[in-house]
Every structure is written in structure tokens, then in C-alpha cells.
Write a protein that holds these residues in place. Structure first.
Motif, short mmCIF file in Angstrom:
data_model
loop_
_atom_site.label_atom_id
_atom_site.label_comp_id
_atom_site.label_asym_id
_atom_site.label_seq_id
_atom_site.Cartn_x
_atom_site.Cartn_y
_atom_site.Cartn_z
N GLU A 169 -21.82 31.46 7.51
CA GLU A 169 -22.25 31.40 6.11
C GLU A 169 -22.50 29.96 5.67
O GLU A 169 -23.46 29.67 4.95
CB GLU A 169 -21.19 32.04 5.22
N ASN A 200 -19.32 29.40 -2.17
CA ASN A 200 -20.48 30.27 -2.07
C ASN A 200 -20.55 31.01 -0.73
O ASN A 200 -21.41 31.88 -0.55
CB ASN A 200 -21.76 29.45 -2.25
N THR A 203 -17.26 34.89 0.39
CA THR A 203 -17.24 36.32 0.09
C THR A 203 -17.07 37.21 1.32
O THR A 203 -16.22 38.12 1.32
CB THR A 203 -18.51 36.72 -0.67
N MET A 206 -13.48 37.25 2.41
CA MET A 206 -12.58 37.97 1.49
C MET A 206 -12.68 39.47 1.71
O MET A 206 -11.68 40.19 1.66
CB MET A 206 -12.92 37.60 0.05
N VAL A 207 -13.90 39.96 1.95
CA VAL A 207 -14.07 41.38 2.22
C VAL A 207 -13.39 41.74 3.54
O VAL A 207 -12.70 42.76 3.65
CB VAL A 207 -15.57 41.74 2.26
N LEU A 276 -14.96 45.91 -2.97
CA LEU A 276 -15.25 44.48 -3.16
C LEU A 276 -16.62 44.13 -2.62
O LEU A 276 -17.38 43.37 -3.24
CB LEU A 276 -14.17 43.65 -2.48
N ALA A 277 -16.96 44.68 -1.46
CA ALA A 277 -18.29 44.43 -0.89
C ALA A 277 -19.39 44.97 -1.79
O ALA A 277 -20.42 44.31 -2.02
CB ALA A 277 -18.38 45.05 0.50
N MET A 280 -19.75 42.73 -4.85
CA MET A 280 -20.46 41.49 -4.57
C MET A 280 -21.96 41.74 -4.42
O MET A 280 -22.78 40.90 -4.81
CB MET A 280 -19.90 40.85 -3.29
N LYS A 283 -23.73 41.91 -7.76
CA LYS A 283 -23.83 40.65 -8.49
C LYS A 283 -24.97 39.77 -7.98
O LYS A 283 -25.32 38.78 -8.60
CB LYS A 283 -22.52 39.86 -8.39
N ARG A 284 -25.48 40.11 -6.79
CA ARG A 284 -26.53 39.28 -6.23
C ARG A 284 -27.89 39.63 -6.84
O ARG A 284 -28.14 40.73 -7.21
CB ARG A 284 -26.57 39.44 -4.70
#
Length: 284
Positions: A169, A200, A203, A206-207, A276-277, A280, A283-284
Motif C-alpha cells: 500500500e 492512508n 486500512t 486493520m481489516v 469494516l471492509a 471503508m 467511504k471511497r
């Protein structure tokens, strides 16, 4: 000064949608119930999990003992509830260390690249060549049984998966305009990596952390079953299943109810990760 996102965009990024994903709500509810049981087990357990009752050896489920008793007369429900503390502890302690260390290493590797990335790639190849469970069992067998050694063994192996995710990432993020702006303004690599790129890029890790917590419970229970994790007479789901494996024909409840607890805990973390995935993505 934060280069990644302007203040208005950051506020939008952290604003929760009006309708949260169902998996997030379901997983959160399951884990909230588990957390309450883990923090206050004595409020819900009807008996002492270590108390023997030789007048109720392997008693079947009843009003007095809803989950029955084991071969020492210990209440299975009370032991399942108290085991929540150890098993959720395993989920947290076995994953937080690899998450933090792997995230930091992966961020640096992804930003620096070159020889550092090549060396990291060889380390990753060496670790993932062997099955994860086999490596952990081998390390615990060398260090000795116990939860502390299990955490060390998982940390030695698990951090590479987080590092690989973050490195990929960060490699993408460092090519974007805000990273170029930070370098043009003379910011140090450490500031660019940890203040701008990593927020950034974190994410996916975290998932994965949510899924990894579910796997940590399964791993801890497996090691407890093999006698390498939590040690008797501690109340732990894997230990309980191991205690009841020889009595499946006559006292199935000794192993079945702890097994159901493992499934529910794993389902909670899996739903939370899926939710959570999904959150996210929206939100994109």
C-alpha cells in the motif's frame, strides 16, 4: 500540516454513514457481549470454574447445570464463561504486537524500496514457505508450553503478513502528489512515512487484523488442545475440548459447548472484519 487530506475531507472520511453495514453491527454486538463476559465473568458464571463437585460427575445439561458438568464435576457453563477472558486475551495479545511491528516495518520497506525491499522479500519467502501453524507449534515446542511463549511464537511469524500488506500500500501511496509535495517541502522520510503515507495505507491491515484475531482464537484453542497453550486447570476453550475428547460418547457437552463458543467468537471477529471492509469501501 497534514498533506494527505484537507480538513473537510478528513471530517468526511471519519464520519460514519447513517446506515452501518450489517456485518459490522452483528460482529460488534457479538464481541461486545463477549467483552462483557470477559471483564465480568463472575457476575454471569453460576459456579466457581475450578470447584469440584463429586456428587455431579459428568451430569448432563439441566436447570442446575445448563451446560452439564465435566469429569471432575466442574460446571461447564461457568468454565466456558471464564474461558472468554483467556481466549479474548489471546485474540488481542497474539495480534497487536505483530500488527504494530509489521506495520512499521512494512511502511519503511514500502517507502525505501531497493535493496531493503529485496531483503524483506527473501525474509517473507522464508517464512511463508512453511505452514503458519507448523512454525508456531515448532517455536512453542522449543520455548515450552504456555500463553507467553505462544504470543512470542505468533509474533515471530505473523508480523510478515502485516508488513507485506502495508509495504504494497505504501508503494502505491508514495507515488501520489501529496507524497511528492512532502518531499519538495523538505519533510523527513520518517514524517512522510508515519504522518502522511501510513494513515492512508493502514486500512487493509486493520481489516486483516479482525480476521487475524479470529484465527488467533482458533490457534490458541488448537495449542490448548495439544497441551502447548493454556495449561490445566485453567478454563480455556481448547483445554475444555481436549478434556472432553475421551468422553464424547457419554458426555458430549464437555466438548460441544466450548466448541460452539469458539465458533461464535470467530464469527464475531469475521463479521467485524467484513463490516469494516464494507464501511471503508463506501467511504471511497
Amino acid at each position: 500540516m497534514t498533506l494527505a487530506l484537507p480538513p473537510s475531507a478528513r471530517r468526511r472520511a471519519f464520519r460514519l454513514p447513517r446506515k452501518l453495514p450489517a456485518p459490522l453491527l452483528g460482529g460488534g454486538f457479538i464481541l461486545l457481549c463477549g467483552l462483557i463476559l470477559a471483564v465480568f465473568p463472575s457476575l454471569f458464571a453460576p459456579y466457581d470454574p475450578l470447584a469440584f463437585d463429586y456428587n455431579a460427575l459428568m451430569a448432563p445439561p439441566s436447570w442446575a447445570h445448563p451446560f452439564g458438568t465435566d469429569n471432575f464435576g466442574r460446571d461447564v457453563l461457568s468454565r466456558v464463561i471464564h474461558a472468554t477472558t483467556i481466549d479474548l486475551q489471546m485474540a488481542v495479545f497474539a495480534t497487536i504486537g505483530p500488527f504494530v511491528f509489521g506495520t512499521a516495518i512494512g511502511a519503511v520497506v514500502g517507502y525505501v524500496g531497493g535493496t531493503t525491499e529485496a531483503i524483506f522479500g527473501r525474509i517473507v519467502d522464508a517464512v511463508i514457505t512453511f505452514p503458519f501453524l507448523v512454525l508456531v507449534i515448532a517455536i512453542v515446542a522449543v520455548l515450552g508450553p504456555g500463553l507467553g511463549n505462544m504470543y512470542i511464537a505468533v509474533g515471530v511469524v505473523d508480523w510478515v503478513f502485516y508488513a507485506r500488506l502495508i509495504a504494497a500500500e505504501v508503494k502505491v501511496q508514495k507515488r501520489l502528489d501529496y507524497a511528492d509535495a512532502g518531499r519538495a517541502m523538505g519533510y523527513s522520510p520518517a514524517r512522510i512515512i508515519f504522518r502522511h503515507l501510513l494513515p492512508n495505507a493502514i486500512t487493509p491491515a486493520m481489516v486483516y487484523l479482525m480476521t487475524d484475531m479470529a484465527l488467533a482464537i482458533l490457534l490458541g484453542s488448537s495449542l490448548g488442545y495439544l497441551g502447548l497453550g493454556a495449561q490445566p486447570p485453567a478454563a480455556e476453550w481448547g483445554v475444555q475440548i481436549a478434556d472432553g475428547k475421551n468422553f464424547m460418547a457419554t458426555a458430549w457437552w464437555m466438548s460441544v459447548f466450548p466448541g460452539i463458543a469458539i465458533v461464535i467468537a470467530g464469527l464475531g471477529f469475521s463479521l467485524l472484519g467484513d463490516g469494516l471492509a464494507e464501511l471503508m469501501r463506501t467511504k471511497r
